[in-house]
Every structure is written in structure tokens, then in C-alpha cells.
Design a protein around this motif. Structure first.
Motif, short mmCIF file in Angstrom:
data_model
loop_
_atom_site.label_atom_id
_atom_site.label_comp_id
_atom_site.label_asym_id
_atom_site.label_seq_id
_atom_site.Cartn_x
_atom_site.Cartn_y
_atom_site.Cartn_z
N LEU A 182 -1.99 5.84 -12.89
CA LEU A 182 -2.36 4.50 -12.46
C LEU A 182 -3.61 4.57 -11.58
N ALA A 183 -4.31 3.46 -11.45
CA ALA A 183 -5.47 3.41 -10.56
C ALA A 183 -5.03 3.84 -9.16
N ALA A 184 -5.79 4.74 -8.54
CA ALA A 184 -5.37 5.37 -7.28
C ALA A 184 -5.29 4.39 -6.12
N TYR A 185 -5.96 3.24 -6.23
CA TYR A 185 -5.91 2.28 -5.12
C TYR A 185 -4.64 1.43 -5.15
N LYS A 186 -3.85 1.53 -6.22
CA LYS A 186 -2.62 0.76 -6.29
C LYS A 186 -1.52 1.41 -5.44
N HIS A 187 -0.74 0.57 -4.78
CA HIS A 187 0.31 1.05 -3.88
C HIS A 187 1.27 2.00 -4.59
N GLU A 188 1.68 1.65 -5.81
CA GLU A 188 2.68 2.43 -6.52
C GLU A 188 2.17 3.78 -7.02
N SER A 189 0.84 3.98 -7.01
CA SER A 189 0.30 5.27 -7.46
C SER A 189 0.78 6.42 -6.58
N GLY A 217 -2.10 3.18 9.37
CA GLY A 217 -1.08 2.50 10.16
C GLY A 217 0.26 3.16 9.99
N PRO A 218 1.33 2.45 10.30
CA PRO A 218 2.68 3.02 10.14
C PRO A 218 2.94 3.42 8.69
N GLY A 219 3.76 4.45 8.50
CA GLY A 219 4.07 4.90 7.15
C GLY A 219 4.62 3.78 6.29
N GLN A 220 4.07 3.62 5.09
CA GLN A 220 4.48 2.54 4.20
C GLN A 220 5.75 2.91 3.44
N GLU A 221 6.62 1.95 3.30
CA GLU A 221 7.85 2.16 2.55
C GLU A 221 7.52 2.49 1.10
N GLY A 222 8.16 3.50 0.57
CA GLY A 222 7.91 3.91 -0.79
C GLY A 222 6.72 4.84 -0.95
N VAL A 223 5.99 5.07 0.14
CA VAL A 223 4.83 5.96 0.12
C VAL A 223 5.06 7.14 1.05
N ALA A 224 5.38 6.87 2.30
CA ALA A 224 5.57 7.93 3.30
C ALA A 224 6.85 8.71 3.04
N PRO A 225 6.88 9.99 3.44
CA PRO A 225 8.12 10.77 3.36
C PRO A 225 9.19 10.15 4.26
N GLU A 226 10.43 10.60 4.12
CA GLU A 226 11.50 10.11 4.97
C GLU A 226 11.20 10.45 6.43
N GLY A 227 11.58 9.55 7.31
CA GLY A 227 11.35 9.76 8.73
C GLY A 227 10.27 8.85 9.27
N GLU A 228 9.89 9.08 10.51
CA GLU A 228 8.87 8.28 11.19
C GLU A 228 7.52 8.95 11.05
N TRP A 229 6.55 8.22 10.47
CA TRP A 229 5.22 8.77 10.25
C TRP A 229 4.16 7.71 10.48
N GLN A 230 2.96 8.17 10.77
CA GLN A 230 1.77 7.33 10.66
C GLN A 230 1.01 7.81 9.43
#
Length: 222
Positions: free
Chosen positions: A120-127, A74-87
Motif C-alpha cells: 500500500l502507499a506508505a503514507y496510508k495509516h494501515e501500511s 506524537g503519542p503511539g498510534q493505535e494499530g501502528v505502535a508496538p504494545e505498551g506506552e510509546w511516542q
């Protein structure tokens, strides 16, 4: 055809030590049982051929860089996706998946950035931003402009090393082998918003074969 990656050698040798000790101690049954461990470790490093090794892929196609299960699309997640608009497509690799990684898109490798981090476990958001990882950015000139695909190798709780075998300036083909991650891990792919995502959460994907995104072709746009 399936081969075993060269990274298997040291890990398999270590895994074979218990079986060797048992054999030297005359415990034949235990040695035979323990021999399963190095075999399993070697199997983890299997490197099967894929369709992308044989068939060219067009400039509109983005393929999965890893075997595994889609955790998010889906849309790039905050804190995960690089700066800018991404999917964004995030893929979780279990210890049972093939761990050879492939380029999701062909073009010139503009950036390769390694960042040390946690496990951290790879399925965690913060990983995605706290774990050890390598970010890679590919750009490709097409009629009308430049396309950019950003992807990321992320190690997990079991994986403790990311292996990247490509360097800035290299010309990559879609589906080309680029490295691996040792044991369960994660890969994220980021494509511009004009590309259509073709996978969903929970879907199994195959590196170099499953199409995860596609730009509309010129004929579709007219």
C-alpha cells in the motif's frame, strides 16, 4: 563523499537495457535520452556520508533513521505502535530521497523481525501493519536502567523490497547504516514516553543527523 550502494547494480543494469537496444538499432538520439534512466536509478542508491559517520553521539540522543518528511510525531498510534506506552515518529521517503537507513539509537540489537505483506502507499495509516516490513529493537544499558528504541522499515507502493543488513546480537552505534528500502517507503520510530520528541509533522529530516528525540540528561533532571 557520496558512494553508490551495491544494490544499485542489478537495477541499473535492467534500466540500461532500453538505451542499449536503441543504440544497437542505430537510434542514437533515443539511446542518449534513454541513458538518463539508468543514471537516475543509480542516483537513487546514493549513499552520502553523514555527521554520525564522524562524530560520536551521546546516549541521550535519538536521530532520524531516514531522509524524508515527518508524517506524524506524537503519542503511539493505535494499530501502528508496538504494545505498551510509546511516542512515535513516522517518516515518509519519496523516490527522490536518499534511501539508506541508519540506526536511530546505539546499543545491542535485540530483535530483527521480517514480516511479508502488501504494498500500500506508505503514507496510508494501515501500511504500518499491512505492508512488507522489518521491525528492529535496540536496547542500551544506561545508569538507572535499560533504554529501548523500536524502529520499523516499511516498503510502499513503489518500494517492493526491504534490505536489512544487521542481525540480532550486533552492537550498533547511533547513525550506523543498517540497510535500505528500494524506492518510496516509510520508517517509524518508537521511543519511551520519558524521551522528548524534537520534531513535528511536515518537518524534513536527515538520516543520521536530525535529532528526533532526546532523553533529559542527568543534569537536566537535577
Amino acid at each position: 563523499m557520496v558512494t553508490i550502494d551495491r544494490e544499485a547494480a542489478p537495477a541499473t543494469a535492467v534500466a540500461a537495457v532500453p538505451a542499449l537496444v536503441a543504440a544497437l538499432a542505430g537510434r542514437r538520439g533515443a539511446a542518449l535520452t534513454l541513458a538518463v534512466l539508468p543514471a537516475a536509478v543509480a542516483l537513487f542508491f546514493r549513499d552520502p556520508d553523514r555527521t554520525s559517520d564522524r562524530d560520536p553521539l551521546d546516549a541521550d540522543t535519538v536521530v532520524s533513521p531516514a531522509d524524508g518528511k515527518v508524517m506524524y510525531a506524537g503519542p503511539g498510534q493505535e494499530g501502528v505502535a508496538p504494545e505498551g506506552e510509546w511516542q512515535q515518529v513516522s517518516i515518509f521517503l519519496s523516490a527522490f530521497d536518499v534511501h539508506i537507513n541508519r540506526a536511530p539509537y546505539g546499543g545491542r540489537l535485540r530483535e530483527v523481525t521480517y514480516r511479508p505483506g502488501r504494498w500500500l502507499a506508505a503514507y496510508k495509516h494501515e501500511s504500518a501493519h499491512l505492508n512488507e516490513r522489518t521491525d528492529l529493537v535496540i536496547e542500551r544499558e544506561v545508569p538507572g536502567g535499560t533504554r529501548v528504541v523500536h524502529f520499523r522499515q516499511i516498503v510502499g507502493l513503489m518500494a517492493r523490497r526491504v534490505v536489512t543488513r544487521v542481525a540480532v546480537g550486533e552492537e550498533l552505534t547511533t547513525g550506523q547504516r543498517i540497510g535500505l528500502m528500494k524506492f518510496g517507503s516509510r520508517m517509524d520510530v518508537f521511543v519511551p514516553p520519558e524521551a522528548d520528541l524534537l520534531v513535528r509533522s511536515g518537518q524534513r529530516v536527515v538520516a543520521g543527523e536530525t535529532v528526533i528525540a532526546r532523553w533529559p540528561s542527568q543534569s537536566d533532571a537535577t
